[in-house]
Design an enzyme around this catalytic site. Structure first.
Site, mmCIF file in Angstrom:
data_model
loop_
_atom_site.group_PDB
_atom_site.id
_atom_site.type_symbol
_atom_site.label_atom_id
_atom_site.label_comp_id
_atom_site.label_asym_id
_atom_site.label_seq_id
_atom_site.Cartn_x
_atom_site.Cartn_y
_atom_site.Cartn_z
ATOM 1 C CB SER A 8 -0.883 0.005 1.243
ATOM 2 O OG SER A 8 -1.363 1.321 1.459
ATOM 3 C CG HIS A 33 -3.849 -1.540 -1.658
ATOM 4 N ND1 HIS A 33 -4.989 -2.240 -1.990
ATOM 5 C CD2 HIS A 33 -4.216 -0.738 -0.618
ATOM 6 C CE1 HIS A 33 -5.983 -1.890 -1.189
ATOM 7 N NE2 HIS A 33 -5.545 -0.969 -0.346
ATOM 8 C CG ASP A 35 -5.049 2.476 0.802
ATOM 9 O OD1 ASP A 35 -6.021 1.717 0.692
ATOM 10 O OD2 ASP A 35 -3.949 2.120 1.270
ATOM 11 C CG MET A 37 -8.286 7.322 2.181
ATOM 12 S SD MET A 37 -7.555 7.272 3.822
ATOM 13 C CE MET A 37 -6.768 5.658 3.778
ATOM 14 C CG HIS A 66 -9.212 0.253 -0.628
ATOM 15 N ND1 HIS A 66 -8.614 0.017 0.591
ATOM 16 C CD2 HIS A 66 -10.545 0.287 -0.378
ATOM 17 C CE1 HIS A 66 -9.539 -0.085 1.531
ATOM 18 N NE2 HIS A 66 -10.717 0.087 0.968
ATOM 19 C CG MET A 68 -11.305 3.465 1.801
ATOM 20 S SD MET A 68 -9.751 3.374 2.722
ATOM 21 C CE MET A 68 -8.600 3.380 1.338
ATOM 22 C CG MET A 137 -11.244 -2.832 4.657
ATOM 23 S SD MET A 137 -10.771 -1.115 4.596
ATOM 24 C CE MET A 137 -9.180 -1.122 5.369
ATOM 25 C CG ASP A 175 -6.178 -2.835 3.070
ATOM 26 O OD1 ASP A 175 -5.088 -2.593 3.607
ATOM 27 O OD2 ASP A 175 -6.828 -1.998 2.405
HETATM 28 C C1 DX5 Z 1 -6.412 1.750 5.447
HETATM 29 C C2 DX5 Z 1 -5.918 1.357 4.072
HETATM 30 C C3 DX5 Z 1 -4.850 0.320 4.098
HETATM 31 C C4 DX5 Z 1 -3.589 0.765 4.817
HETATM 32 C C5 DX5 Z 1 -2.703 -0.416 5.083
HETATM 33 O O1 DX5 Z 1 -7.494 2.599 5.325
HETATM 34 O O2 DX5 Z 1 -6.980 0.846 3.287
HETATM 35 O O3 DX5 Z 1 -4.556 -0.118 2.785
HETATM 36 O O4 DX5 Z 1 -2.884 1.731 4.104
HETATM 37 O O5 DX5 Z 1 -1.613 0.003 5.865
HETATM 38 P P1 DX5 Z 1 -1.020 -0.926 7.021
HETATM 39 O O6 DX5 Z 1 -0.596 -2.197 6.375
HETATM 40 O O7 DX5 Z 1 0.119 -0.123 7.558
HETATM 41 O O8 DX5 Z 1 -2.133 -1.158 8.012
HETATM 42 ZN ZN ZN Z 2 -6.483 -0.169 1.359
#
Ligand code: DX5
Ligand code: ZN
Length: 214
Positions: A8, A33, A35, A37, A66, A68, A137, A175
């Protein structure tokens, strides 16, 4: 089949993102990956389609996006055009997940559905026939570096049963708080997403320690 590993990039050094990606790919990453947001669906803001577009130019590996964000339907085309390979949405983020998942497939991306720790497996069952990926998650979405929630691991086995029932070959991704120890509780998953565990350690050793789990 061995496990796939998807670092990620939220835990990478954003000032050197290109070389960070190159380094994890050289270290054995299967997917990257990403993320996304929006400060609404989760209390944090990260990156959007322009970054995906830049990453697409420097690597061939699948970009696992991903989302969010609220109203994912407004943005999936931008992410698809930017070069996303997989686009995963949260079941609560839109009133019509089925429509959005179908649209993602029409855009030639692999659709994924994800559930937060508070979301029961029952909430995603009706969407399983539409997806190539299910993301479980094991932390509350929003931040990297949080502690793994062991109680969530049971969902992976339950989802696997449900996928088998409908003869789906969809992959299960896990994740949040994944490292070589916590991943052992998630062996029914196909893909391990990891942020801090990879980027705060030796990339190749961390990735190898996850890939070799069986
Ligand atoms: C959280 C993200 C994850 C996160 C994972 O909202 O979706 O992908 O970045 O990071 P670690 O492995 O450090 O928990
Ligand atoms: Zn993620």
């Amino acid at each position: 089949m061995g496990k796939k590993v998807a670092p990620s990039i939220l835990s990478a050094d954003f000032a050197r993102l290109g070389s960070e990606i190159q380094a994890v790919v050289d270290a054995g990453a299967d997917w990257i990956h990403v993320d996304v947001m929006d400060g609404h669906f989760v209390p944090n803001i990260t990156i959007g389609p322009p970054v995906v577009k830049s990453l697409r130019k420097i690597t061939e590996v699948p970009l696992d996006v991903h989302l969010m964000i609220d109203h994912p339907e407004k943005y999936i085309k931008d992410f698809a055009q930017a070069g996303a390979s997989n686009i995963t949405i949260h079941v609560e983020s839109t009133p019509s997940p089925a429509e959005v998942l179908k649209e993602i497939r029409k855009l030639s991306c692999r659709p994924g559905i994800t559930l937060k720790p508070a979301t029961p497996v029952a909430a995603i069952l009706e969407f399983l026939p539409l997806v190539d990926l299910v993301l479980v998650m094991t932390v509350n979405p929003g931040f990297s570096g949080q502690e793994f929630m062991p109680a969530q691991a049971e969902k992976i086995r339950e989802i696997r049963k449900q996928l088998d029932k409908i003869h789906s070959k969809a992959l299960i991704e896990v994740d949040g708080g994944i490292n070589a120890e916590t991943a052992k509780l998630c062996l029914a998953a196909d893909v391990f997403v990891a942020g801090n565990y990879i980027f705060k350690n030796n990339y190749a050793q961390a990735i190898k320690s996850l890939k070799e789990l069986t």
